[in-house]
Design an enzyme around this catalytic site. Structure first.
Site, PDB file in Angstrom:
ATOM      1  N   LYS A   1       0.770  -1.280  -0.010  1.00 61.89           N
ATOM      2  CA  LYS A   1       0.127   0.171  -0.138  1.00 61.89           C
ATOM      3  C   LYS A   1       0.681   1.385   0.006  1.00 61.89           C
ATOM      4  O   LYS A   1       0.411   2.481  -0.658  1.00 61.89           O
ATOM      5  CB  LYS A   1      -1.059  -0.071   1.157  1.00 61.89           C
ATOM      6  CG  LYS A   1      -1.951  -1.019   1.214  1.00 61.89           C
ATOM      7  CD  LYS A   1      -3.206  -1.024   2.263  1.00 61.89           C
ATOM      8  CE  LYS A   1      -4.127  -2.065   1.946  1.00 61.89           C
ATOM      9  NZ  LYS A   1      -5.236  -1.938   2.857  1.00 61.89           N
TER      10      LYS A   1
ATOM     11  N   GLY B   1       0.619  -1.215   7.193  1.00 67.20           N
ATOM     12  CA  GLY B   1      -0.036  -0.197   6.098  1.00 67.20           C
ATOM     13  C   GLY B   1      -1.202   0.241   6.052  1.00 67.20           C
ATOM     14  O   GLY B   1      -1.485   1.384   5.998  1.00 67.20           O
TER      15      GLY B   1
END
Length: 289
Positions: free
Chosen positions: A65, A136
């Site tokens: 991400k 993330g």
């Protein structure tokens, strides 16, 4: 036929294709959505395919991400603020990274508040939250909690330095914890009573021998039906991790990440197709089969 993918590593557990292909069929959209296991070296080439029109859109899951950001031309305000991208699309000649995790988590909490009564009727306003993990998706969860007007946000990560860096990146608004098992810790044995929401953003609990509750004294948490602690595991497959099973067996309220998953996917669908699909009982039950 238009092609969409979710990419990550691992990716086998993802139910994104099941959900998006269901919405394609319901809305008579000629498209297909598949999952793709990738490595870091594959990312640039896949994003290039979006630019060239071979792929219409991509969802990003762990652990990429943040990794995808340098390969994008532009970030939305949410993606920029969280430095986390889970949805990619083409706008003109630019490849844009967006974040629907913030809205997905926020919508899931509102769902529990209004539809199931799982949380206090007074919502999360002023309540304290504890996040386990600093990976993330955590910046997105933190931003969503702020939008829900929670009180203090505590964060615990096995590597304290990672949590401290996250806190610094987000403006030093978090309370980073050293060790949840220490009696004199900021929210040690006595202060755990002040927590209303515990979010597991780690993979702990997936394995049968995982015991996440070794790190703090769960018996100090409140069990009152309207004001007790609510346990939220961001994992949605399997439906019940050991984190949730243990909390449920001890009498606490629980939920997994299924509704967050549905709502973040819904927002991604809207970005790609300018259509907000319906989330009904059929949609929810689809992911239980």
């Amino acid at each position: 036929m238009k092609k969409y993918f979710v990419i990550g590593n691992p990716i086998e557990h993802s139910l994104s294709p099941k959900l998006h292909n269901y919405w394609f069929k319901k809305n008579k959209i000629k498209a297909i959505y598949e999952k793709m296991k990738v490595n870091e070296g594959d990312i640039e080439g896949i994003i290039k395919k979006v630019k060239e029109g071979e792929i219409e859109g991509i969802n990003i899951t762990v652990p990429f991400k943040k990794f995808v950001i340098p390969f994008l031309d532009e970030l939305t305000s949410l993606a920029s603020e969280t430095q986390s991208v889970n949805t990619i699309y083409k706008k003109g000649n630019k490849i844009v990274g967006d974040n629907t995790d913030v809205g997905g988590f926020e919508a899931s909490m509102k769902y529990f508040l209004s539809n199931e009564g799982s949380m206090p009727a007074s919502s999360l306003n002023g309540k304290n939250a504890l996040i386990l993990g600093a990976g993330g998706v955590v910046p997105s969860i933190i931003l969503a909690l702020k939008r829900l007007k929670v009180g203090n946000i505590f964060i615990f990560n096995r590597t304290k330095e990672k949590a401290q860096k996250l806190n610094l990146d987000l403006g030093n608004n978090l309370q980073v914890l050293d060790n949840l098992a220490e009696p004199n810790n900021l929210i040690g044995y006595n202060s755990l009573e002040k927590i209303s929401l515990i979010i597991n953003a780690t993979s702990l609990g997936l394995k049968k021998d995982d015991d996440i509750f070794k790190i703090f004294n769960i018996n100090k948490l409140k069990k009152h039906p309207y004001d007790g602690v609510f346990f939220y595991d961001l994992i949605y497959n399997p439906r019940r991790t050991n984190f949730l099973i243990t909390a449920w067996d001890l009498g606490y309220r629980i939920t997994n990440g299924k509704m967050m998953f549905i709502y973040q996917a819904r927002l991604a669908f809207k970005i790609w197709h300018n259509l907000l699909p319906t989330v009904d009982d059929e949609t929810i039950k689809l992911l239980d089969t």
